[in-house]
Design an enzyme around this catalytic site. Structure first.
Site, mmCIF file in Angstrom:
data_model
loop_
_atom_site.group_PDB
_atom_site.id
_atom_site.type_symbol
_atom_site.label_atom_id
_atom_site.label_comp_id
_atom_site.label_asym_id
_atom_site.label_seq_id
_atom_site.Cartn_x
_atom_site.Cartn_y
_atom_site.Cartn_z
ATOM 1 N N SER A 102 17.410 -7.076 -1.245
ATOM 2 C CA SER A 102 17.939 -7.859 -0.137
ATOM 3 C C SER A 102 18.801 -8.983 -0.684
ATOM 4 O O SER A 102 18.593 -9.466 -1.800
ATOM 5 C CB SER A 102 16.782 -8.447 0.671
ATOM 6 N N CYS A 131 20.966 -13.946 9.473
ATOM 7 C CA CYS A 131 20.084 -14.892 8.775
ATOM 8 C C CYS A 131 20.884 -15.956 8.020
ATOM 9 O O CYS A 131 21.928 -15.670 7.439
ATOM 10 C CB CYS A 131 19.142 -14.148 7.845
#
Length: 552
Positions: A467, A190
């Site tokens: 995260s 990502c």
């Protein structure tokens, strides 16, 4: 003598027969046998292209006179595992990955191994394996994803997670669909400085990856160039006897922490570096992170902390440029050895910063403090972690009233249901390494907080993880965890909690006598676990301040 030479002895004819059955000939057996540990699969977007990266690695090995031998290991996509029971399996997968690589390399007496990695727990798992092995090791990652484009805006996974809640609440399903189709445009880890990219960059900073490799986008040809160079270099490392114990030293760990602070990496990096230190037998108390954080300014503001992406960091000079900045100020160990056979400083002394907006000078940083902060206090005697670079400065001191949840799902339901008032400290507990088990990430909760306009009005404290895409006053890794009887287990609705990032404090404002009475009444929550890895992990996992590693 390389260790695979054992297979050339006359009495090893049965072993050679098995190698021949796999298609090898005498010339290949005489060459260094180089493992290629490939974490490719068809599930993880950061790994779907690793078959091509591994092929390039093998081409490089052959060019340098080695024999490549590819084998696989597992890889979990933390994004796909997010927000449900599957997230319990993410952190335990780290140790499984380390085990699989160690087993394959040692069982088959391979002379070295290239580890083809990319996403969240795979790179840390490979680092743990490298710490165990006594043969040369290099990591090569698959590279970051490009940011998505939505209208005229560049976006990433974080934006989708946060905006989703409002779009669902308002019934704007078509807009959600367009956002969903735009956020993640193709292969790679990502696009922001989340856990995957953080750990790949720190692997480069520690010297286990070729200089400049970690930030090259997945879709660029340079990614395959680096893979070929990695394959060529590993063969030379066999000749030189350059093994991980010469590279993975305390100096390497401290260099990684310095880069982590300069970039404002994922809080998960603290967990993984602690686990690596434990594997190496190096004492690395959380205070070391805090000491380095107070010395190293935050000079690169990358999503989720800022508007830049990893591709921008790559264009600005990548990790070599960051190391050059830190080295000139005496903030790294210049003499730390790397896989090139040269020191860190020899690798980066000629590097240059190509964009001063992406990598700022040390005298004009985004913040005078490092991107991560270690908090301690009555609520976290053994420590907790916050991504300070992703917290607005006016929220560095926050006093609020506790609203306690014993699982993430209940907290998310309350947030989305409008039950959380401004001034609340959301406490999510029994989500630690043993208590979860598996120490889940709370991105679903923090994304809901941000999306519903509560990002500067509430804080979140947990013995679980966050995260790398998390932003805002989110305090994780609270140790001791609730399952171990830590103070977080004693918090009740209505208690006052104070977060002070500048003073590095996390305190529960309840007098000691009351806490003693609560402790006398406290009983640990025992979750029924069927046989399998979660049951084993719950029994063996160390606390977050020890990296959630499995106890030896």
């Amino acid at each position: 003598m390389k260790r695979s030479d054992v297979f050339l002895r006359p009495e090893y004819a049965p072993h050679r027969a098995l190698w021949r059955a796999s298609g090898l000939i005498d010339e290949e057996l005489r060459r260094p046998l180089i493992g290629v540990a490939n974490s490719w699969n068809e599930i993880v977007p950061g790994h779907v292209h690793l078959d091509k990266v591994a092929e390039a690695v093998k081409a490089g090995i052959r060019m340098a006179g080695g024999t490549p031998l590819e084998f696989g290991t597992i890889a979990v996509c933390d994004g796909i595992a997010m927000g449900h029971e599957g997230m319990r399996y993410s952190l335990p997968s780290r140790e499984v990955i380390a085990d699989t690589v160690e087993i394959m390399v040692e069982a088959h007496r391979l002379d070295a191994v290239v580890m083809v990695t990319n996403c969240d727990k795979i790179t840390p798992g490979f680092l743990l394996a490298a710490a165990r092995l006594e043969v040369p090791v290099i990591l090569i990652n698959g590279g970051p994803m490009m940011p998505g484009v939505y209208g005229k805006e560049r976006i990433d996974f974080k934006d989708l997670m946060e905006r989703m809640n409002v779009l669902i609440k308002e019934g704007r399903t078509e807009e959600l669909r367009k956002l969903e189709e735009s956020a993640l445009p193709g292969p790679g880890s990502c696009a922001g400085l989340f856990t995957a990219n953080t750990m790949n960059m720190l692997s480069e900073a520690m010297g286990l990856m070729l200089p400049g490799a970690s930030t090259v986008p997945a879709v660029e040809a340079r990614r395959l160039w680096y893979a070929k160079l990695t394959g060529m270099r590993i063969v030379k490392m066999v000749e030189e006897g350059l093994t991980p114990d010469k590279i993975l030293t305390r100096k390497a760990l401290e260099n990684a922490i310095a880069v982590d602070m300069a970039l404002g990496g994922s809080t998960n990096s603290v967990l993984h570096l602690e686990a690596l230190a434990y594997e190496l037998g190096i004492d690395l108390p959380l205070e070391v992170f805090d000491e380095i954080s107070r010395k190293v300014p935050h000079i690169a503001s990358i999503s989720p902390s800022g508007r830049h992406f990893v591709v921008d960091l790559d264009r600005a000079g990548g990790i070599p440029a960051v190391l050059k900045e830190l080295g000139e100020a005496g903030l790294i160990h210049k003499d730390a050895l790397t896989v090139t056979g040269k020191t860190v400083w020899e690798n980066v002394k000629d590097a240059a910063v190509l964009d001063r907006e992406v990598i700022r000078p040390l005298d004009n940083p985004y913040s005078p403090f490092g991107g991560l902060a270690i908090l301690k206090g009555s609520l976290a005697p053994n420590g907790a972690v916050v991504k300070a670079s992703a917290v607005k400065r006016e929220l560095w001191k926050f006093k609020g009233v506790a609203r306690v949840f014993d699982r993430e799902e209940d907290a998310v339901k309350a947030i989305r249901g409008g039950e959380i008032e401004p001034g609340t400290v959301i406490v999510i507990r029994y989500e630690g390494p043993r208590g979860g088990p598996g120490m889940r990430e709370m991105l679903t909760a923090t994304a809901a907080v941000m999306a519903l306009g509560l990002g500067d009005k509430v804080a979140l404290v947990t013995d679980g993880r966050f995260s790398g895409a998390t932003r805002g006053p989110a305090i994780g890794h609270v140790s001791p965890e609730a399952a171990a009887g830590g103070p977080i287990a004693l918090v009740q609705d209505g208690d006052e909690i104070v977060i002070d990032i500048e003073k590095r404090r996390l305190d529960l404002l309840v007098d000691e006598k009351e806490l003693e009475e609560r402790r006398a009444r406290w009983k640990p929550k025992v979750k029924p676990l069927r046989r399998g890895i979660l049951r084993r992990y719950a029994k063996m996992a160390l606390s977050a301040d020890k990296g959630g590693a499995l106890e030896y």
